[in-house]
Design a protein around this motif. Structure first.
Motif, mmCIF file in Angstrom:
data_model
loop_
_atom_site.group_PDB
_atom_site.id
_atom_site.type_symbol
_atom_site.label_atom_id
_atom_site.label_comp_id
_atom_site.label_asym_id
_atom_site.label_seq_id
_atom_site.Cartn_x
_atom_site.Cartn_y
_atom_site.Cartn_z
ATOM 1 N N GLU A 65 0.590 -1.243 0.262
ATOM 2 C CA GLU A 65 0.099 -0.019 -0.170
ATOM 3 C C GLU A 65 0.810 1.533 0.555
ATOM 4 N N ASN A 66 2.082 0.880 0.833
ATOM 5 C CA ASN A 66 2.590 2.247 0.811
ATOM 6 C C ASN A 66 3.617 2.003 -0.658
ATOM 7 N N CYS A 67 3.926 1.641 -1.312
ATOM 8 C CA CYS A 67 5.042 1.416 -1.897
ATOM 9 C C CYS A 67 4.729 2.656 -3.403
ATOM 10 N N GLU A 68 6.049 2.793 -3.713
ATOM 11 C CA GLU A 68 6.695 4.100 -4.425
ATOM 12 C C GLU A 68 7.690 4.217 -5.261
ATOM 13 N N GLY A 69 7.713 4.392 -6.598
ATOM 14 C CA GLY A 69 8.864 4.068 -7.655
ATOM 15 C C GLY A 69 9.378 2.964 -7.395
ATOM 16 N N ASP A 70 10.180 2.617 -8.446
ATOM 17 C CA ASP A 70 11.470 1.654 -8.435
ATOM 18 C C ASP A 70 11.104 0.525 -7.465
ATOM 19 N N ASP A 71 10.660 1.010 -5.797
ATOM 20 C CA ASP A 71 10.845 -0.342 -4.762
ATOM 21 C C ASP A 71 9.954 -1.302 -4.684
ATOM 22 N N CYS A 72 8.694 -0.336 -5.253
ATOM 23 C CA CYS A 72 7.364 -1.572 -5.244
ATOM 24 C C CYS A 72 7.801 -3.357 -5.813
ATOM 25 N N TYR A 73 8.661 -3.192 -7.022
ATOM 26 C CA TYR A 73 9.343 -4.320 -7.576
ATOM 27 C C TYR A 73 10.192 -5.343 -6.588
ATOM 28 N N PRO A 74 10.073 -6.759 -6.667
ATOM 29 C CA PRO A 74 10.990 -7.506 -6.216
ATOM 30 C C PRO A 74 12.628 -7.376 -7.346
ATOM 31 N N GLU A 75 13.598 -7.034 -7.055
ATOM 32 C CA GLU A 75 14.673 -7.119 -7.484
ATOM 33 C C GLU A 75 15.370 -8.441 -7.883
ATOM 34 N N GLU A 76 14.856 -9.077 -9.748
ATOM 35 C CA GLU A 76 15.686 -9.703 -9.581
ATOM 36 C C GLU A 76 16.518 -10.415 -9.599
ATOM 37 N N GLU A 77 17.268 -11.624 -9.636
ATOM 38 C CA GLU A 77 19.332 -11.705 -9.629
ATOM 39 C C GLU A 77 19.111 -12.672 -10.194
ATOM 40 N N LEU A 78 20.089 -12.341 -11.198
ATOM 41 C CA LEU A 78 20.356 -13.014 -12.327
ATOM 42 C C LEU A 78 21.224 -14.574 -11.613
ATOM 43 N N PRO A 79 21.403 -15.907 -12.087
ATOM 44 C CA PRO A 79 21.574 -17.005 -12.085
ATOM 45 C C PRO A 79 23.790 -16.572 -12.203
ATOM 46 N N GLN A 80 24.149 -17.960 -11.713
ATOM 47 C CA GLN A 80 25.403 -17.985 -12.157
ATOM 48 C C GLN A 80 25.516 -18.104 -13.608
ATOM 49 N N GLU A 81 24.437 -18.932 -13.871
ATOM 50 C CA GLU A 81 25.316 -19.714 -14.986
ATOM 51 C C GLU A 81 23.932 -18.927 -16.237
ATOM 52 N N ALA A 82 23.580 -17.599 -16.274
ATOM 53 C CA ALA A 82 23.468 -17.115 -16.906
ATOM 54 C C ALA A 82 24.954 -15.467 -16.750
ATOM 55 N N VAL A 83 25.382 -15.139 -16.357
ATOM 56 C CA VAL A 83 26.627 -14.597 -15.519
ATOM 57 C C VAL A 83 28.024 -14.933 -16.337
ATOM 58 N N ASP A 84 27.389 -15.903 -16.309
ATOM 59 C CA ASP A 84 28.632 -17.542 -16.825
ATOM 60 C C ASP A 84 28.170 -17.377 -18.772
ATOM 61 N N GLN A 85 27.337 -16.819 -19.222
ATOM 62 C CA GLN A 85 26.774 -17.076 -20.060
ATOM 63 C C GLN A 85 26.662 -15.883 -21.095
ATOM 64 N N SER A 86 26.585 -14.589 -19.657
ATOM 65 C CA SER A 86 26.869 -13.369 -20.591
ATOM 66 C C SER A 86 28.328 -12.688 -21.082
ATOM 67 N N VAL A 87 29.769 -13.847 -19.908
ATOM 68 C CA VAL A 87 30.989 -13.323 -20.516
ATOM 69 C C VAL A 87 31.440 -14.639 -21.553
ATOM 70 N N GLU A 88 30.580 -14.930 -21.423
ATOM 71 C CA GLU A 88 31.583 -16.153 -22.941
ATOM 72 C C GLU A 88 30.757 -15.332 -24.044
ATOM 73 N N PHE A 89 29.660 -14.924 -23.809
ATOM 74 C CA PHE A 89 29.440 -13.548 -25.529
ATOM 75 C C PHE A 89 30.064 -12.476 -25.496
ATOM 76 N N ALA A 90 30.526 -11.788 -24.309
ATOM 77 C CA ALA A 90 31.619 -10.909 -24.170
ATOM 78 C C ALA A 90 32.500 -10.896 -25.041
ATOM 79 N N GLU A 91 33.368 -12.241 -24.286
ATOM 80 C CA GLU A 91 34.783 -12.557 -24.987
ATOM 81 C C GLU A 91 33.564 -12.504 -26.211
#
Length: 179
Positions: A65-91
């Motif tokens: 009820e007292n939610c304002e701005g971007d704090d209203c939604y939970p922050e999603e966190e990437l799993p390590q698998e996604a970070v690893d894929q992003s590293v492979e792509f960047a390389e």
């Protein structure tokens, strides 16, 4: 008859017609608000209407009820698998093997969503504005930022599939910020 038509099609007549239409819409809307959610079939008071009622009042945990701005939604966190894929792509994006446009595209396409792959089709790898990754990847929500020698590469990751790799974490957007 001419006098009646002149009155109706005068600016005052048109204002009266519009006012009648607006009042009619308001009356219909207020009557619709008083109608039960089961389409007016109030004799059917079974488990279906109770389940529908519960679905509308159940807390989904996304907003308060007292939610304002971007704090209203939970922050999603990437799993390590996604970070690893992003590293492979960047390389692969940096083109360390010196591929031409077709070879470079073939090396990065397994990491991309189909939409992103279409956007990069025909891109000359010599236009890539960096030559090396200078720091560790920094995940933030669904994005991973890479400090590079001439700027920052930010990749947006999404879980999906493409024709080459099947289901997994893919790059759905690429953003470059020159330093």
């Amino acid at each position: 008859m001419n006098r009646a038509l002149r009155i109706i099609f005068s600016r005052y007549g048109i204002v009266v017609i519009i006012l009648i239409l607006v009042l009619g819409v308001i009356a219909l809307a207020s009557q619709r608000a008083q109608t039960p959610l089961d389409g007016g079939n109030s004799s059917n008071r079974g488990s279906t209407s109770e389940a529908s009622s519960e679905a509308f009042t159940e807390d989904d945990g996304l907003a308060t009820e007292n939610c304002e701005g971007d704090d209203c939604y939970p922050e999603e966190e990437l799993p390590q698998e996604a970070v690893d894929q992003s590293v492979e792509f960047a390389e692969a994006w940096l083109n360390p093997n010196g591929y031409g446009p077709d070879g470079w595209y073939d090396s990065i396409i397994p990491f991309l969503t189909e939409d992103q792959a279409e956007l990069l089709q025909g891109v000359d790898p010599s236009e890539v504005p960096a030559t090396e990754i200078t720091g560790a990847p920094v995940p933030d929500g669904l994005k991973v930022a890479f400090p590079m020698d001439t700027g920052t590469l930010t990749l947006t990751m999404t879980e999906g599939s493409n024709n080459l790799t099947g289901t997994g974490w893919l790059v759905s957007a690429i953003d470059w910020e020159q330093s």
